[in-house]
Design an enzyme around this catalytic site. Structure first.
Site, PDB file in Angstrom:
ATOM      1  N   HIS A  36      -3.061   3.016  -1.124  1.00 38.84           N
ATOM      2  CA  HIS A  36      -1.900   2.396  -1.784  1.00 38.84           C
ATOM      3  C   HIS A  36      -2.362   1.234  -2.672  1.00 38.84           C
ATOM      4  O   HIS A  36      -1.860   1.055  -3.781  1.00 38.84           O
ATOM      5  CB  HIS A  36      -0.923   1.834  -0.749  1.00 38.84           C
ATOM      6  CG  HIS A  36      -0.351   2.843   0.196  1.00 38.84           C
ATOM      7  ND1 HIS A  36      -0.706   2.893   1.529  1.00 38.84           N
ATOM      8  CD2 HIS A  36       0.554   3.833   0.018  1.00 38.84           C
ATOM      9  CE1 HIS A  36      -0.025   3.862   2.131  1.00 38.84           C
ATOM     10  NE2 HIS A  36       0.737   4.454   1.236  1.00 38.84           N
ATOM     11  N   GLY A 152      -0.320   8.892  -6.207  1.00 43.24           N
ATOM     12  CA  GLY A 152      -1.680   9.275  -5.841  1.00 43.24           C
ATOM     13  C   GLY A 152      -1.884  10.780  -5.930  1.00 43.24           C
ATOM     14  O   GLY A 152      -0.987  11.560  -5.579  1.00 43.24           O
ATOM     15  N   SER A 190      -4.941   7.864   4.801  1.00 43.84           N
ATOM     16  CA  SER A 190      -3.553   8.263   4.984  1.00 43.84           C
ATOM     17  C   SER A 190      -2.958   7.399   6.081  1.00 43.84           C
ATOM     18  O   SER A 190      -3.656   7.044   7.042  1.00 43.84           O
ATOM     19  CB  SER A 190      -3.496   9.736   5.410  1.00 43.84           C
ATOM     20  OG  SER A 190      -2.244  10.013   6.002  1.00 43.84           O
TER      21      SER A 190
HETATM   22  P1  AMP Z   1       3.082   7.257   1.004  1.00 45.51           P
HETATM   23  O1  AMP Z   1       3.264   5.853   1.493  1.00 45.51           O
HETATM   24  O2  AMP Z   1       2.275   8.107   1.924  1.00 45.51           O
HETATM   25  O3  AMP Z   1       4.368   7.887   0.549  1.00 45.51           O
HETATM   26  O4  AMP Z   1       2.193   7.127  -0.305  1.00 45.51           O
HETATM   27  C1  AMP Z   1       2.595   6.338  -1.394  1.00 45.51           C
HETATM   28  C2  AMP Z   1       1.720   6.650  -2.578  1.00 45.51           C
HETATM   29  O5  AMP Z   1       0.359   6.354  -2.247  1.00 45.51           O
HETATM   30  C3  AMP Z   1       1.748   8.141  -2.944  1.00 45.51           C
HETATM   31  O6  AMP Z   1       1.799   8.256  -4.377  1.00 45.51           O
HETATM   32  C4  AMP Z   1       0.466   8.658  -2.388  1.00 45.51           C
HETATM   33  O7  AMP Z   1      -0.043   9.786  -3.075  1.00 45.51           O
HETATM   34  C5  AMP Z   1      -0.450   7.455  -2.563  1.00 45.51           C
HETATM   35  N1  AMP Z   1      -1.584   7.559  -1.647  1.00 45.51           N
HETATM   36  C6  AMP Z   1      -1.538   7.743  -0.310  1.00 45.51           C
HETATM   37  N2  AMP Z   1      -2.787   7.855   0.192  1.00 45.51           N
HETATM   38  C7  AMP Z   1      -3.632   7.747  -0.861  1.00 45.51           C
HETATM   39  C8  AMP Z   1      -5.051   7.791  -1.009  1.00 45.51           C
HETATM   40  N3  AMP Z   1      -5.856   7.983   0.030  1.00 45.51           N
HETATM   41  N4  AMP Z   1      -5.567   7.645  -2.243  1.00 45.51           N
HETATM   42  C9  AMP Z   1      -4.754   7.455  -3.323  1.00 45.51           C
HETATM   43  N5  AMP Z   1      -3.415   7.403  -3.254  1.00 45.51           N
HETATM   44  C10 AMP Z   1      -2.861   7.541  -2.050  1.00 45.51           C
END
Ligand code: AMP
Length: 285
Positions: A36, A152, A190
């Site tokens: 993030h 991401g 993640s």
């Molecule tokens: P989330 O909180 O899981 O909904 O993720 C929020 C944003 O962070 C989304 O656009 C994800 O694709 C991005 N994201 C999550 N994990 C990663 C990572 N390891 N590398 C790059 N972006 C990420």
């Protein structure tokens, strides 16, 4: 600044707009990690003002999914955002976002991406997931009205679907896709990695190994999709419950018979009961 109310965010962004400032939005569900933060840092570098939303969106979780136990760490998230000089952390509750009514598409207006894009990969097992994602992202776009929004590549199907929504609905926002951030071991960061045991973390490396191996076979000249997919099986053990492994065109998720530089390999696999996803582009973008 931590804000919970839609109107407060609107008022603040309106002031920025009046000054002609460029606004970036980074939508998240919190439990922030370096993945993030890479989006946030990029937004800070490219925009005058940055809003990070932290909202565990109930309508993108299925009834048997981990909505209740999804990690919620708002205090730590706010500190991380402060360290990056984020201008607004927008952390509404579900009532603020959706009102007090029942959360279903009998009562709420949903934004539903096309069947072709959702009837595969994560959309196949997570029925309705991308309707929930597009609906909340559209709402965040309308609340913040950013110039740029950062997503991401980790969630490859999601960013492809968001780009499609932006194009189809003429949304005047530029989508910036950011590369996957990994641990040194290769494991993609993640929020769900928190559920993995030490052994599970080791077993989870298989996802990245399978993807790297597929890409290196492609680089050595193997283009037949089935042959590339078959290379995965030597890596899988009884600890891995493979949900899907697919190779598609990276722009539109079209099936391919032969891989090429526009291919992307995508995998979902359960390890320790935790559902993990990862992907790799055959040519880095
Ligand atoms: P989330 O909180 O899981 O909904 O993720 C929020 C944003 O962070 C989304 O656009 C994800 O694709 C991005 N994201 C999550 N994990 C990663 C990572 N390891 N590398 C790059 N972006 C990420």
């Amino acid at each position: 600044m931590l804000l919970n109310k839609i109107n407060e965010v609107r008022a603040e962004v309106k002031r920025w707009r009046a000054e002609g400032l460029k606004v970036g939005l980074v939508p998240t569900m919190g439990a922030l990690h370096e993945g993030h933060l890479s989006l946030i840092k990029r937004a800070k570098a490219e925009c005058d003002k940055v809003v990070v939303s932290v909202f565990v969106n109930p309508i993108q979780f299925g009834p048997s999914e981990d909505f209740d136990k999804y990690p919620r760490t708002l205090e730590a998230d706010t500190t991380l955002c402060d360290n990056e000089s984020v201008d607004i952390v927008f952390a509404p509750n579900a009532n603020e976002m959706y009102g007090g009514g029942r959360l279903s598409n009998d009562t709420l207006t949903y934004v539903c991406p096309p069947y072709f894009f959702v009837d595969k990969l994560c959309g196949k097992s997570r029925v309705g997931h991308f309707d929930g994602v597009c609906t909340v992202v559209m709402k965040l776009f309308n609340i913040v009205q950013p110039d740029f929004a950062y997503f991401g590549q980790k969630d490859a199907q999601q960013v492809i679907i968001i780009k499609k929504m932006v194009k189809d609905l003429n949304i005047p926002i530029e989508i910036i896709q950011c590369p996957i951030v990994r641990e040194e071991s290769g494991l993609a960061l993640s929020s769900r990695n928190k559920y993995l045991s030490e052994q599970g973390k080791k077993d989870a490396l298989v996802l990245n190994k399978i993807l790297n191996n597929i890409k290196s076979c492609y680089k050595k000249g193997v283009t037949d999709i089935e042959s590339l997919k078959e290379t995965a099986y030597s890596f899988l053990t009884e600890k891995h419950e493979l949900e899907y492994l697919e190779i598609y065109n990276c722009n539109d998720l079209e099936e391919q018979k032969e891989a090429n530089d526009e291919s992307i390999a995508l995998i979902a696999c359960r390890v320790d009961g935790v559902r993990l996803i990862d992907n790799i582009y055959f040519k880095e973008v």
